[in-house]
Scaffold this motif. Structure first.
Motif, PDB file in Angstrom:
ATOM      1  N   SER A   1       5.121  -4.357 -56.440  1.00 55.63           N
ATOM      2  CA  SER A   1       5.456  -3.756 -57.739  1.00 55.63           C
ATOM      3  C   SER A   1       4.204  -3.418 -58.526  1.00 55.63           C
ATOM      4  O   SER A   1       4.088  -2.328 -59.099  1.00 55.63           O
ATOM      5  CB  SER A   1       6.331  -4.707 -58.552  1.00 55.63           C
TER       6      SER A   1
ATOM      7  N   TYR B   1      12.985 -13.423 -54.020  1.00 56.67           N
ATOM      8  CA  TYR B   1      12.826 -11.975 -53.987  1.00 56.67           C
ATOM      9  C   TYR B   1      11.787 -11.511 -55.007  1.00 56.67           C
ATOM     10  O   TYR B   1      10.937 -10.676 -54.695  1.00 56.67           O
ATOM     11  CB  TYR B   1      14.173 -11.288 -54.237  1.00 56.67           C
ATOM     12  N   LEU B   2      11.864 -12.051 -56.223  1.00 57.90           N
ATOM     13  CA  LEU B   2      10.875 -11.685 -57.242  1.00 57.90           C
ATOM     14  C   LEU B   2       9.462 -12.046 -56.806  1.00 57.90           C
ATOM     15  O   LEU B   2       8.528 -11.269 -56.992  1.00 57.90           O
ATOM     16  CB  LEU B   2      11.194 -12.365 -58.568  1.00 57.90           C
TER      17      LEU B   2
ATOM     18  N   GLN C   1      19.753 -19.890 -58.199  1.00 57.08           N
ATOM     19  CA  GLN C   1      19.025 -18.629 -58.312  1.00 57.08           C
ATOM     20  C   GLN C   1      17.848 -18.562 -57.342  1.00 57.08           C
ATOM     21  O   GLN C   1      16.973 -17.713 -57.495  1.00 57.08           O
ATOM     22  CB  GLN C   1      18.536 -18.441 -59.754  1.00 57.08           C
TER      23      GLN C   1
ATOM     24  N   ALA D   1      17.730  -6.921 -57.271  1.00 53.54           N
ATOM     25  CA  ALA D   1      17.588  -8.097 -58.148  1.00 53.54           C
ATOM     26  C   ALA D   1      18.916  -8.442 -58.820  1.00 53.54           C
ATOM     27  O   ALA D   1      19.267  -9.624 -58.922  1.00 53.54           O
ATOM     28  CB  ALA D   1      16.504  -7.843 -59.193  1.00 53.54           C
TER      29      ALA D   1
ATOM     30  N   TYR E   1      17.134 -15.123 -55.708  1.00 56.89           N
ATOM     31  CA  TYR E   1      16.608 -14.203 -56.709  1.00 56.89           C
ATOM     32  C   TYR E   1      15.124 -14.458 -56.961  1.00 56.89           C
ATOM     33  O   TYR E   1      14.312 -13.528 -56.966  1.00 56.89           O
ATOM     34  CB  TYR E   1      17.413 -14.349 -58.005  1.00 56.89           C
ATOM     35  N   TYR E   2      14.752 -15.703 -57.155  1.00 56.77           N
ATOM     36  CA  TYR E   2      13.352 -16.039 -57.419  1.00 56.77           C
ATOM     37  C   TYR E   2      12.465 -15.796 -56.200  1.00 56.77           C
ATOM     38  O   TYR E   2      11.312 -15.371 -56.352  1.00 56.77           O
ATOM     39  CB  TYR E   2      13.220 -17.483 -57.900  1.00 56.77           C
TER      40      TYR E   2
ATOM     41  N   ASN F   1      14.640  -1.827 -56.579  1.00 52.72           N
ATOM     42  CA  ASN F   1      14.218  -3.177 -56.925  1.00 52.72           C
ATOM     43  C   ASN F   1      15.191  -3.783 -57.942  1.00 52.72           C
ATOM     44  O   ASN F   1      15.598  -4.945 -57.812  1.00 52.72           O
ATOM     45  CB  ASN F   1      12.798  -3.140 -57.487  1.00 52.72           C
TER      46      ASN F   1
ATOM     47  N   THR G   1       8.213  -9.538 -54.168  1.00 48.91           N
ATOM     48  CA  THR G   1       7.994  -8.146 -54.561  1.00 48.91           C
ATOM     49  C   THR G   1       7.034  -7.968 -55.730  1.00 48.91           C
ATOM     50  O   THR G   1       6.819  -6.834 -56.166  1.00 48.91           O
ATOM     51  CB  THR G   1       9.334  -7.465 -54.911  1.00 48.91           C
ATOM     52  N   ILE G   2       6.434  -9.028 -56.223  1.00 47.60           N
ATOM     53  CA  ILE G   2       5.522  -8.889 -57.368  1.00 47.60           C
ATOM     54  C   ILE G   2       4.272  -8.075 -56.998  1.00 47.60           C
ATOM     55  O   ILE G   2       3.855  -7.197 -57.744  1.00 47.60           O
ATOM     56  CB  ILE G   2       5.146 -10.261 -57.986  1.00 47.60           C
TER      57      ILE G   2
ATOM     58  N   SER H   1      20.926 -11.852 -58.206  1.00 46.25           N
ATOM     59  CA  SER H   1      21.228 -12.676 -59.368  1.00 46.25           C
ATOM     60  C   SER H   1      22.721 -12.999 -59.420  1.00 46.25           C
ATOM     61  O   SER H   1      23.108 -14.134 -59.706  1.00 46.25           O
ATOM     62  CB  SER H   1      20.782 -11.974 -60.640  1.00 46.25           C
TER      63      SER H   1
END
Length: 118
Positions: A61, A53-54, A47, A34, A50-51, A30, A57-58, A38
């Motif tokens: 995670s 992906y976050l 970005q 990331a 990146y955002y 992860n 995967t929250i 980034s």
């Protein structure tokens, strides 16, 4: 890589137990993904990847963290200790890095005894 994909396949599975290896391999992959996204975002001046992906995967995670806490015999609610200033995050890291209970607990059987992907 299989450890990472297994966590994603169990996207919102908050029940059960997760081995240390499963959790930390997911964290490692992860982190690498990331960082790459980034850097890619910095290269293309946005970005957004990146955002996205976050955001994607929250939930996995959090789910694997709760399963890891279950393996140590703790409730998933212990996650909230990370919000205690100064020491909470350190305590959570210690919980996540500690050995799982070798016997079955209220969250299931020992995941080390189940066959795992390599």
């Amino acid at each position: 890589m299989n450890w990472y994909l297994d966590v994603l396949k169990n996207y919102a599975g908050f029940s059960g137990r997760a081995r240390r290896k499963e959790y930390w391999m997911f964290v490692l992959f992860n982190f690498i993904i990331a960082v790459v996204l980034s850097a890619l975002g910095a290269a293309i001046s946005t970005q957004i990847p990146y955002y996205l992906y976050l955001a994607a995967t929250i939930v996995p995670s959090l789910a694997v963290m709760v399963r890891r806490l279950h393996d140590t015999g703790r409730s998933g609610w212990w996650f909230f200790i990370s919000f205690v200033p100064l020491v909470g995050f350190i305590i959570l890291i210690v919980f996540l890095a500690s050995e799982g209970k070798p016997e079955a607990n209220q969250h299931g059987a020992n995941p080390k005894l189940a066959p795992q992907g390599i």
